[in-house]
Motif scaffolding. Sequence first.
Motif, PDB file in Angstrom:
ATOM      1  N   LEU A 103      19.583 -18.653  24.449  1.00  9.27           N
ATOM      2  CA  LEU A 103      18.846 -18.436  25.382  1.00  9.27           C
ATOM      3  C   LEU A 103      19.950 -18.914  26.007  1.00  9.27           C
ATOM      4  CD1 LEU A 103      16.866 -22.180  24.377  1.00  9.27           C
ATOM      5  CD2 LEU A 103      15.507 -19.807  25.376  1.00  9.27           C
ATOM      6  N   VAL A 104      21.279 -18.903  25.339  1.00  6.70           N
ATOM      7  CA  VAL A 104      21.603 -19.637  26.561  1.00  6.70           C
ATOM      8  C   VAL A 104      22.694 -17.987  27.473  1.00  6.70           C
ATOM      9  CG1 VAL A 104      24.642 -19.686  26.512  1.00  6.70           C
ATOM     10  CG2 VAL A 104      23.565 -21.160  25.301  1.00  6.70           C
ATOM     11  N   GLY A 105      21.829 -17.065  26.491  1.00 10.33           N
ATOM     12  CA  GLY A 105      22.364 -15.184  26.947  1.00 10.33           C
ATOM     13  C   GLY A 105      21.221 -14.811  27.914  1.00 10.33           C
ATOM     14  N   LEU A 106      19.912 -15.608  28.275  1.00  8.71           N
ATOM     15  CA  LEU A 106      18.723 -15.815  28.582  1.00  8.71           C
ATOM     16  C   LEU A 106      19.252 -16.539  30.585  1.00  8.71           C
ATOM     17  CD1 LEU A 106      15.497 -15.464  26.298  1.00  8.71           C
ATOM     18  CD2 LEU A 106      17.188 -13.710  27.639  1.00  8.71           C
ATOM     19  N   MET A 107      19.968 -17.509  29.919  1.00 13.41           N
ATOM     20  CA  MET A 107      20.266 -17.875  30.923  1.00 13.41           C
ATOM     21  C   MET A 107      21.426 -17.460  32.348  1.00 13.41           C
ATOM     22  SD  MET A 107      20.518 -21.983  29.836  1.00 13.41           S
ATOM     23  CE  MET A 107      19.803 -22.844  28.291  1.00 13.41           C
ATOM     24  N   GLY A 108      21.965 -16.700  31.526  1.00 11.63           N
ATOM     25  CA  GLY A 108      23.304 -16.248  32.416  1.00 11.63           C
ATOM     26  C   GLY A 108      22.519 -15.275  32.928  1.00 11.63           C
ATOM     27  N   GLU A 109      21.539 -14.544  32.495  1.00 12.02           N
ATOM     28  CA  GLU A 109      21.013 -13.144  32.973  1.00 12.02           C
ATOM     29  C   GLU A 109      19.534 -13.354  34.007  1.00 12.02           C
ATOM     30  OE1 GLU A 109      20.408 -10.314  29.640  1.00 12.02           O
ATOM     31  OE2 GLU A 109      21.799 -10.500  28.977  1.00 12.02           O
ATOM     32  N   ASN A 110      19.834 -15.171  34.239  1.00 10.97           N
ATOM     33  CA  ASN A 110      18.674 -15.161  35.219  1.00 10.97           C
ATOM     34  C   ASN A 110      17.302 -15.309  34.408  1.00 10.97           C
ATOM     35  OD1 ASN A 110      20.841 -16.482  37.439  1.00 10.97           O
ATOM     36  ND2 ASN A 110      21.035 -14.140  37.796  1.00 10.97           N
ATOM     37  N   GLN A 111      17.118 -15.305  33.379  1.00 10.67           N
ATOM     38  CA  GLN A 111      15.680 -14.996  32.994  1.00 10.67           C
ATOM     39  C   GLN A 111      14.847 -16.278  32.715  1.00 10.67           C
ATOM     40  OE1 GLN A 111      13.438 -12.305  31.989  1.00 10.67           O
ATOM     41  NE2 GLN A 111      15.132 -11.325  33.308  1.00 10.67           N
ATOM     42  N   LEU A 112      16.013 -17.378  33.271  1.00  9.45           N
ATOM     43  CA  LEU A 112      15.638 -19.047  32.757  1.00  9.45           C
ATOM     44  C   LEU A 112      16.227 -20.001  33.182  1.00  9.45           C
ATOM     45  CD1 LEU A 112      15.091 -20.768  29.149  1.00  9.45           C
ATOM     46  CD2 LEU A 112      16.394 -18.387  29.755  1.00  9.45           C
ATOM     47  N   LYS A 113      16.435 -21.096  33.775  1.00 13.06           N
ATOM     48  CA  LYS A 113      17.118 -22.100  34.479  1.00 13.06           C
ATOM     49  C   LYS A 113      17.468 -23.220  33.190  1.00 13.06           C
ATOM     50  CE  LYS A 113      15.973 -20.906  38.598  1.00 13.06           C
ATOM     51  NZ  LYS A 113      15.403 -21.716  40.802  1.00 13.06           N
TER      52      LYS A 113
END
Length: 305
Positions: free
Chosen positions: A106-116
């Motif tokens: 999840l942290v990685g996806l936040m870094g890649e602007n996939q979710l806030k």
Amino acid sequence: MNTTAQQLDTTAIAPAVYATITDAICREAEKALESGAVAAVVGWQAGRRQGTAMPAIVTTPADTDKLIFSPACVNNLALYLSKAKKEIRARGKIAIVVKGCDLKALVGLMGENQLKRADIHVIGVVCPGVRGTSEPLAKKCRECTVHTPEGADVTVGTLPELPHFTPAESEELARLEAMTPAERWSFWKEHFARCIRCYACRQVCPFCYCEQCLCDRNRPQAVETTPRPAGNMAWHIVRAMHLAGRCAGCAECERACPMDIPLNLLNRKMAKELKELYGHEAGFEVKEKGPLAEYRENDDQSFIK
């Protein structure tokens, strides 16, 4: 291997530990839905066969008692919050139940602007471990450093005293690194030759969220799509480089592989190289760019000959 195809077999951890966490998850999910704070909860529910589990999306307080946590809860649910799953994200704010390794994704996806972060409610579970494809405890859990998720909105469960586990993945990696380059090449060549290009590894990976994969294109064709040695090797090298610095180490790719290719061993090797070269570890803080996507004037360029 299919998550619902194997029987639950825990020998080292008391089932009561998981039962207590299950009760807490149900209470937190019910509270979040009743208050209207979230539109749905992504978690796990019992599979059709006894002792199995599968992902679940619960939208009403009455259904929250379906949620469970057991050693069969192997799926990384972060997969369901990438932009590739538009139908889930369209529901509104989502609560998600995560193990420590899932939270790294999840942290990685936040870094890649996939979710806030503001769009999700994270229910972390203290995880003593889940089962492997052929072992009562997954290899990744034998040397887990994130039993307790850090940064969740609420964390449920108490970590029991765990027995000492032999670090199987580290031992495998050490054996791989002790090989000569020619032996390592033969090792991977033999494994990749079994690949049938089913792309199960891609489908379960939270970081493979592109709507069209470069490797599926045929005009021009970057990677041969049929299961032949050259195309297989290219596919796995491209995928390993694509995940370098991003992989959260959930090992879902290896679990889902029907040909028992040790894909997480390759991912671990890449992660180890990036930690040694750049001090980078994926999934512990939100970063927009990983070390392979960022250039600095003082980067080591000694590899350029």
